[in-house]
Design a protein around this motif. Structure first.
Motif, PDB file in Angstrom:
ATOM      1  N   GLY A 182      89.342  24.290 104.131  1.00 23.97           N
ATOM      2  CA  GLY A 182      87.982  24.738 104.338  1.00 23.97           C
ATOM      3  C   GLY A 182      87.028  24.161 103.312  1.00 23.97           C
ATOM      4  N   ILE A 183      87.446  24.141 102.052  1.00 28.46           N
ATOM      5  CA  ILE A 183      86.604  23.564 101.003  1.00 28.46           C
ATOM      6  C   ILE A 183      86.324  22.096 101.295  1.00 28.46           C
ATOM      7  N   ASP A 184      87.361  21.345 101.684  1.00 26.91           N
ATOM      8  CA  ASP A 184      87.169  19.922 101.992  1.00 26.91           C
ATOM      9  C   ASP A 184      86.184  19.743 103.141  1.00 26.91           C
ATOM     10  N   GLY A 185      86.338  20.554 104.187  1.00 26.08           N
ATOM     11  CA  GLY A 185      85.434  20.457 105.322  1.00 26.08           C
ATOM     12  C   GLY A 185      84.014  20.819 104.954  1.00 26.08           C
ATOM     13  N   PHE A 186      83.856  21.855 104.136  1.00 31.14           N
ATOM     14  CA  PHE A 186      82.520  22.272 103.723  1.00 31.14           C
ATOM     15  C   PHE A 186      81.869  21.214 102.823  1.00 31.14           C
ATOM     16  N   MET A 187      82.666  20.564 101.982  1.00 30.01           N
ATOM     17  CA  MET A 187      82.123  19.485 101.163  1.00 30.01           C
ATOM     18  C   MET A 187      81.610  18.343 102.045  1.00 30.01           C
ATOM     19  N   ALA A 188      82.327  18.058 103.141  1.00 33.64           N
ATOM     20  CA  ALA A 188      81.881  17.000 104.052  1.00 33.64           C
ATOM     21  C   ALA A 188      80.578  17.374 104.740  1.00 33.64           C
ATOM     22  N   ALA A 211      82.161  26.965  92.536  1.00 33.81           N
ATOM     23  CA  ALA A 211      83.009  28.110  92.196  1.00 33.81           C
ATOM     24  C   ALA A 211      84.305  28.086  92.999  1.00 33.81           C
ATOM     25  N   LEU A 212      84.228  27.705  94.270  1.00 33.74           N
ATOM     26  CA  LEU A 212      85.426  27.639  95.102  1.00 33.74           C
ATOM     27  C   LEU A 212      86.388  26.566  94.607  1.00 33.74           C
ATOM     28  N   VAL A 213      85.844  25.392  94.281  1.00 34.39           N
ATOM     29  CA  VAL A 213      86.684  24.301  93.787  1.00 34.39           C
ATOM     30  C   VAL A 213      87.359  24.696  92.488  1.00 34.39           C
ATOM     31  N   GLN A 226     105.302  22.372  92.579  1.00 32.70           N
ATOM     32  CA  GLN A 226     105.133  23.067  93.840  1.00 32.70           C
ATOM     33  C   GLN A 226     103.960  22.463  94.613  1.00 32.70           C
ATOM     34  N   TYR A 227     103.829  22.883  95.859  1.00 29.51           N
ATOM     35  CA  TYR A 227     102.728  22.375  96.689  1.00 29.51           C
ATOM     36  C   TYR A 227     101.481  23.206  96.394  1.00 29.51           C
ATOM     37  N   VAL A 228     100.762  22.803  95.377  1.00 33.40           N
ATOM     38  CA  VAL A 228      99.549  23.502  94.947  1.00 33.40           C
ATOM     39  C   VAL A 228      98.455  22.459  94.714  1.00 33.40           C
ATOM     40  N   PRO A 229      97.182  22.866  94.796  1.00 33.80           N
ATOM     41  CA  PRO A 229      96.087  21.915  94.543  1.00 33.80           C
ATOM     42  C   PRO A 229      95.923  21.613  93.061  1.00 33.80           C
ATOM     43  N   ARG A 230      96.312  20.420  92.671  1.00 31.72           N
ATOM     44  CA  ARG A 230      96.083  19.955  91.305  1.00 31.72           C
ATOM     45  C   ARG A 230      94.609  19.575  91.145  1.00 31.72           C
ATOM     46  N   PRO A 231      94.170  19.265  89.946  1.00 34.75           N
ATOM     47  CA  PRO A 231      92.763  18.862  89.770  1.00 34.75           C
ATOM     48  C   PRO A 231      92.346  17.700  90.666  1.00 34.75           C
TER      49      PRO A 231
END
Length: 311
Positions: A182-188, A211-213, A226-231
């Protein structure tokens, strides 16, 4: 700490031996001075007659039929290749597919589609209505951003994309966490919200997105296996608007990548599996794993180079 030229060529050799021709052409485009022509010819092989993309372009889903997610993957690769002319046949095919209404329900494109159940796939690509409720809006936001840029305003596809943009803006400002997709889509969609006067206060939108990022980034390197969002999920270059405040964590990730590259003739492992589907499709997973390792190795090299960490 930098990745030495010796270790760089270790990764290069592995990619060229074990990746698909698509990954080899992608590597050549980014690191061997080759133009995008060969890469685009290979990408075309993943496009169907309806204009959408399938055929395991996204290596975890072996559905040969067109899917919205594979089509988004192709659009991202076209952008990465520097193709900015929306008259290009690959773009025009994607527009035709999106306009067809295939895998489009309740005003959104589907994250997972029923036909994927018939082919080897990771669990998240099996058709799942509850998963779609979570992920459809993020995926659709990214596709809508493309349609708003590439489609004439009078077309039904443009109007559908505009409705998604408004829906996504309302979701963003509602305070509900949209997840990484969702964050990626909203950034687009962010520039379109401003250009179309959907966002009443662009500064407020930027504050919510920031704030979301920052909340989504996992900063504990002990969890990065693990499968987590790194920086790097949000920061791809020093030009990123999120780099300055996350610089220390991004630099720590670059050190982590260099330190965790296997010493033997190998590249970074992927940090996910197919769980129960791996038992059903062991050969397909083994192939997918190799393709993904090559894909992600290119991503990692591009990241390291963007921050001056090679050589």
């Amino acid at each position: 700490m930098n990745l030495t030229h010796e270790r760089f060529h270790q990764v290069e050799s592995w990619i060229l031996r074990n990746g698909r021709p698509l990954e080899a052409a992608r590597y050549a485009m980014h690191f061997q001075g080759e133009g995008p022509e060969r890469f685009l010819e290979l990408l075309r092989l993943y496009q169907n007659a309806d204009g959408g993309f399938g055929h395991a372009l996204e290596p975890d889903g072996w559905n040969p039929h067109s899917t919205p997610y594979c089509t988004l993957s192709a659009l991202n690769l076209l952008s990465e290749a520097g193709v900015d002319d929306y008259a290009h046949p690959l773009y025009q095919g994607a527009l035709a597919y999106l306009a067809s209404g295939d895998s489009f329900e309740d005003g959104l494109w589907l994250f997972s589609v029923p036909s994927s159940n018939d082919f080897p796939h990771a669990p998240w690509w099996g058709y799942d209505t509850s998963l779609n409720q979570t992920e459809n809006l993020g995926l659709s936001s990214a596709l809508a951003a493309f349609a708003l840029s590439a489609c004439p305003a009078g077309k039904p596809l443009y109007q559908a994309a505009l409705a998604i943009a408004r829906r996504a803006y309302d979701r963003l400002m509602s305070g509900v966490n949209p997840g990484v997709m969702g964050i990626d889509g909203f950034m687009a969609l962010r520039p379109h919200w401003q250009a179309l006067s959907i966002a009443e206060n662009p500064d407020a939108v930027d504050g919510v997105l920031r704030a979301l990022v920052n909340a989504a980034i996992v900063r504990d390197s002990a969890l990065w296996e693990q499968y987590v969002p790194r920086p790097s999920a949000a920061i791809h270059s020093p030009d990123s608007p999120f780099y300055a405040e996350n610089r220390a964590d991004l630099e720590k990730e670059l050190d982590y990548l260099i330190a965790t590259l296997p010493q033997e003739d190998d590249v970074w492992p992927i940090n996910w599996c197919w769980f129960q589907e791996q038992e059903r499709y062991p050969k397909a997973f083994a192939i997918s794993e190799s393709w993904w390792k090559a894909w992600k190795a290119i991503d990692n090299l591009r990241l390291l180079r963007a921050f001056g960490r090679i050589g």
